[in-house]
Design a protein around this motif. Structure first.
Motif, PDB file in Angstrom:
ATOM      1  N   LEU A  38       3.175  10.460   3.223  1.00 33.78           N
ATOM      2  CA  LEU A  38       4.455  10.650   2.539  1.00 33.78           C
ATOM      3  C   LEU A  38       5.572   9.868   3.223  1.00 33.78           C
ATOM      4  N   HIS A  39       5.550   9.861   4.561  1.00 37.64           N
ATOM      5  CA  HIS A  39       6.548   9.100   5.313  1.00 37.64           C
ATOM      6  C   HIS A  39       6.432   7.617   4.997  1.00 37.64           C
ATOM      7  N   CYS A  40       5.186   7.122   4.971  1.00 38.00           N
ATOM      8  CA  CYS A  40       4.949   5.711   4.656  1.00 38.00           C
ATOM      9  C   CYS A  40       5.417   5.384   3.241  1.00 38.00           C
ATOM     10  N   THR A  41       5.080   6.245   2.286  1.00 35.84           N
ATOM     11  CA  THR A  41       5.482   6.033   0.893  1.00 35.84           C
ATOM     12  C   THR A  41       6.999   6.017   0.756  1.00 35.84           C
ATOM     13  N   ALA A  42       7.656   6.966   1.423  1.00 34.28           N
ATOM     14  CA  ALA A  42       9.119   7.044   1.364  1.00 34.28           C
ATOM     15  C   ALA A  42       9.750   5.782   1.936  1.00 34.28           C
ATOM     16  N   ARG A  43       9.179   5.264   3.031  1.00 32.23           N
ATOM     17  CA  ARG A  43       9.706   4.039   3.651  1.00 32.23           C
ATOM     18  C   ARG A  43       9.580   2.847   2.693  1.00 32.23           C
ATOM     19  N   ILE A  44       8.438   2.750   2.040  1.00 32.41           N
ATOM     20  CA  ILE A  44       8.215   1.637   1.117  1.00 32.41           C
ATOM     21  C   ILE A  44       9.175   1.726  -0.068  1.00 32.41           C
ATOM     22  N   LEU A  45       9.312   2.925  -0.650  1.00 34.26           N
ATOM     23  CA  LEU A  45      10.196   3.095  -1.796  1.00 34.26           C
ATOM     24  C   LEU A  45      11.658   2.849  -1.427  1.00 34.26           C
ATOM     25  N   LYS A  46      12.050   3.284  -0.228  1.00 38.07           N
ATOM     26  CA  LYS A  46      13.441   3.117   0.213  1.00 38.07           C
ATOM     27  C   LYS A  46      13.790   1.657   0.444  1.00 38.07           C
ATOM     28  N   THR A  47      12.858   0.914   1.024  1.00 41.61           N
ATOM     29  CA  THR A  47      13.161  -0.466   1.410  1.00 41.61           C
ATOM     30  C   THR A  47      12.783  -1.507   0.357  1.00 41.61           C
ATOM     31  N   GLU A  48      11.806  -1.185  -0.501  1.00 44.03           N
ATOM     32  CA  GLU A  48      11.322  -2.192  -1.441  1.00 44.03           C
ATOM     33  C   GLU A  48      11.251  -1.726  -2.884  1.00 44.03           C
ATOM     34  N   GLY A  49      11.382  -0.422  -3.104  1.00 37.80           N
ATOM     35  CA  GLY A  49      11.255   0.097  -4.454  1.00 37.80           C
ATOM     36  C   GLY A  49       9.800   0.214  -4.879  1.00 37.80           C
TER      37      GLY A  49
ATOM     38  N   GLY B 110       7.057  -2.390  -4.179  1.00 36.82           N
ATOM     39  CA  GLY B 110       6.426  -2.444  -2.866  1.00 36.82           C
ATOM     40  C   GLY B 110       5.070  -1.766  -2.854  1.00 36.82           C
ATOM     41  N   LEU B 111       4.910  -0.750  -3.706  1.00 35.82           N
ATOM     42  CA  LEU B 111       3.629  -0.049  -3.774  1.00 35.82           C
ATOM     43  C   LEU B 111       2.569  -0.858  -4.506  1.00 35.82           C
ATOM     44  N   TYR B 112       3.013  -1.893  -5.220  1.00 33.26           N
ATOM     45  CA  TYR B 112       2.064  -2.726  -5.968  1.00 33.26           C
ATOM     46  C   TYR B 112       1.913  -4.119  -5.357  1.00 33.26           C
ATOM     47  N   ARG B 113       2.265  -4.256  -4.069  1.00 41.44           N
ATOM     48  CA  ARG B 113       2.016  -5.534  -3.396  1.00 41.44           C
ATOM     49  C   ARG B 113       0.522  -5.827  -3.414  1.00 41.44           C
ATOM     50  N   GLY B 114       0.158  -7.053  -3.752  1.00 43.29           N
ATOM     51  CA  GLY B 114      -1.246  -7.441  -3.764  1.00 43.29           C
ATOM     52  C   GLY B 114      -2.020  -6.973  -4.979  1.00 43.29           C
ATOM     53  N   ALA B 115      -1.319  -6.418  -5.970  1.00 41.56           N
ATOM     54  CA  ALA B 115      -2.018  -5.856  -7.132  1.00 41.56           C
ATOM     55  C   ALA B 115      -2.682  -6.931  -7.991  1.00 41.56           C
TER      56      ALA B 115
ATOM     57  N   LEU C 267      -9.370  -9.212   1.175  1.00 40.78           N
ATOM     58  CA  LEU C 267      -8.672  -9.885   2.272  1.00 40.78           C
ATOM     59  C   LEU C 267      -7.285 -10.314   1.816  1.00 40.78           C
ATOM     60  N   ILE C 268      -7.203 -10.930   0.634  1.00 41.85           N
ATOM     61  CA  ILE C 268      -5.908 -11.357   0.097  1.00 41.85           C
ATOM     62  C   ILE C 268      -5.019 -10.149  -0.165  1.00 41.85           C
ATOM     63  N   LYS C 269      -5.588  -9.120  -0.776  1.00 44.96           N
ATOM     64  CA  LYS C 269      -4.824  -7.903  -1.091  1.00 44.96           C
ATOM     65  C   LYS C 269      -4.243  -7.274   0.175  1.00 44.96           C
ATOM     66  N   CYS C 270      -5.074  -7.115   1.195  1.00 44.99           N
ATOM     67  CA  CYS C 270      -4.625  -6.476   2.437  1.00 44.99           C
ATOM     68  C   CYS C 270      -3.545  -7.298   3.130  1.00 44.99           C
ATOM     69  N   ARG C 271      -3.699  -8.604   3.143  1.00 44.06           N
ATOM     70  CA  ARG C 271      -2.698  -9.456   3.800  1.00 44.06           C
ATOM     71  C   ARG C 271      -1.369  -9.427   3.048  1.00 44.06           C
ATOM     72  N   MET C 272      -1.425  -9.282   1.743  1.00 45.53           N
ATOM     73  CA  MET C 272      -0.196  -9.148   0.976  1.00 45.53           C
ATOM     74  C   MET C 272       0.427  -7.771   1.194  1.00 45.53           C
ATOM     75  N   GLN C 273      -0.406  -6.740   1.282  1.00 46.12           N
ATOM     76  CA  GLN C 273       0.091  -5.374   1.403  1.00 46.12           C
ATOM     77  C   GLN C 273       0.816  -5.114   2.720  1.00 46.12           C
ATOM     78  N   ILE C 274       0.407  -5.769   3.802  1.00 48.15           N
ATOM     79  CA  ILE C 274       1.020  -5.487   5.109  1.00 48.15           C
ATOM     80  C   ILE C 274       2.318  -6.264   5.327  1.00 48.15           C
ATOM     81  N   GLN C 275       2.771  -7.007   4.319  1.00 45.55           N
ATOM     82  CA  GLN C 275       3.990  -7.798   4.462  1.00 45.55           C
ATOM     83  C   GLN C 275       5.249  -7.029   4.061  1.00 45.55           C
ATOM     84  N   GLY C 276       5.247  -5.735   4.286  1.00 50.56           N
ATOM     85  CA  GLY C 276       6.403  -4.930   3.926  1.00 50.56           C
ATOM     86  C   GLY C 276       7.551  -5.096   4.903  1.00 50.56           C
ATOM     87  N   THR C 277       8.611  -4.339   4.648  1.00 55.10           N
ATOM     88  CA  THR C 277       9.807  -4.401   5.483  1.00 55.10           C
ATOM     89  C   THR C 277       9.500  -4.060   6.933  1.00 55.10           C
TER      90      THR C 277
END
Length: 305
Positions: free
Chosen positions: A52-63, A66-71, A130-140
């Motif tokens: 939940l903390h991780c989700t809140a951080r993503i939504l706060k900083t990226e909207g 951010g949850l669909y990075r690498g989709a 591999l592509i999905k994971c590398r895109m997903q970790i590029q958050g704020t």
């Protein structure tokens, strides 16, 4: 047990639709899982208290985006994966049964069929994940320098090949193969057994409700199968994420060596990093996958006698 008759390309089409349904319903959970695995299993990263903390951080900083990075790569990968997995599984199972439909789940047929199908799809999943994971970790919260970040999945693929060669795209392939062969053997065993038991014990009084009952059984059997999959192979998934996202192209590739290092640093909790969002995702995503597959089979007039 109601079996799927062999019907060629239609099973592959149904599997493709099932893969798309899995990504649409489960990708946000997967992003949180990958972020927790990367951040909470490595000592130098920013730590999240829980999913939940991780989700809140993503939504706060990226909207929500951010949850669909690498989709994008996930939709492509899962569509191909779903098509191959369900098509190969159905036809391999029919071959091992000698073309004769069985009344009850047979482990000697289900397990090798699912493990073989899982091993085959790992060759597609490895590069796309591999592509999905590398895109997903590029958050704020990522420590990846902005100058080194990827602008798109294609950019990620091209830069990976440029810096690591073609073999770089397949980094973590052996771990992916282990995860998919073991995990899918568990998934299909649970799904087939639960589905058989529910169909055997639920009597539909009216044909008007048969479709609703089938959907309900698909939700329960698929969801429980997905939970069984991830409870079994989550440590391998943690190792795969760390192998695929490590900036050092000469990093260790042996998943058991990686997990040993994680265990020494973070204990068993580290080996199950991302458990909360993974299980939260497992039930609805796999339920959606199975329901989409079964409905597609009906739409394509593939009878389940």
């Amino acid at each position: 047990m109601e079996e799927i008759s062999s019907s060629g390309y239609k099973e592959y089409v149904a599997g493709c639709l099932a893969g798309v349904a899995a990504v649409a319903s489960g990708h946000p959970f997967d992003t949180v899982k990958v972020m927790l695995q990367k951040h909470n299993a490595e000592a130098h990263m920013i730590q999240y208290r829980n999913g939940l903390h991780c989700t809140a951080r993503i939504l706060k900083t990226e909207g929500i985006k951010g949850l669909y990075r690498g989709a994008t790569s996930s939709f492509v990968g899962m569509a191909v994966e779903g098509s191959l997995f369900f098509g190969i599984y159905s036809q391999t199972k029919m071959y091992l049964q000698g073309g004769v439909q069985s009344g009850e789940p047979r482990p000697q047929v289900i397990i090798p069929s699912a493990a073989y199908s899982g091993a085959i799809i790992s060759f597609v999943l490895g590069p796309t994940e591999l592509i999905k994971c590398r895109m997903q970790i590029q958050g704020t919260d990522s420590l990846v320098p902005k100058s080194s970040r990827y602008s798109s999945p294609l950019d990620c693929a091209l830069k990976t090949v440029e810096t690591e060669g073609v073999k770089g795209i397949f980094r973590g392939g052996c771990t992916t193969l282990l995860r998919e062969s073991i995990g899918n053997a568990v998934f299909m065993s649970v799904y087939e057994y639960v589905r058989h038991q529910m169909h055997s014990n639920i009597k539909v009084s009216s044909s008007n409700y048969s479709n609703l009952v089938d959907i309900g059984i698909g939700i329960a059997a698929g969801g429980l199968g997905g939970v069984g999959f991830w409870l079994t192979v989550l440590p391998l998934d943690v190792a795969k994420t760390l192998i695929q996202t490590n900036p050092d192209k000469n990093c260790p590739r042996n998943p058991f060596r990686v997990l040993s290092s994680v265990y020494q640093r973070a204990g068993l909790k580290g080996c199950y990093a991302g458990l909360g969002p993974t299980i939260s995702r497992a039930f609805p995503a796999n339920a959606a996958t199975i329901v989409a597959w079964e409905l597609a089979l009906k739409m394509l007039s593939i009878r389940r006698d």
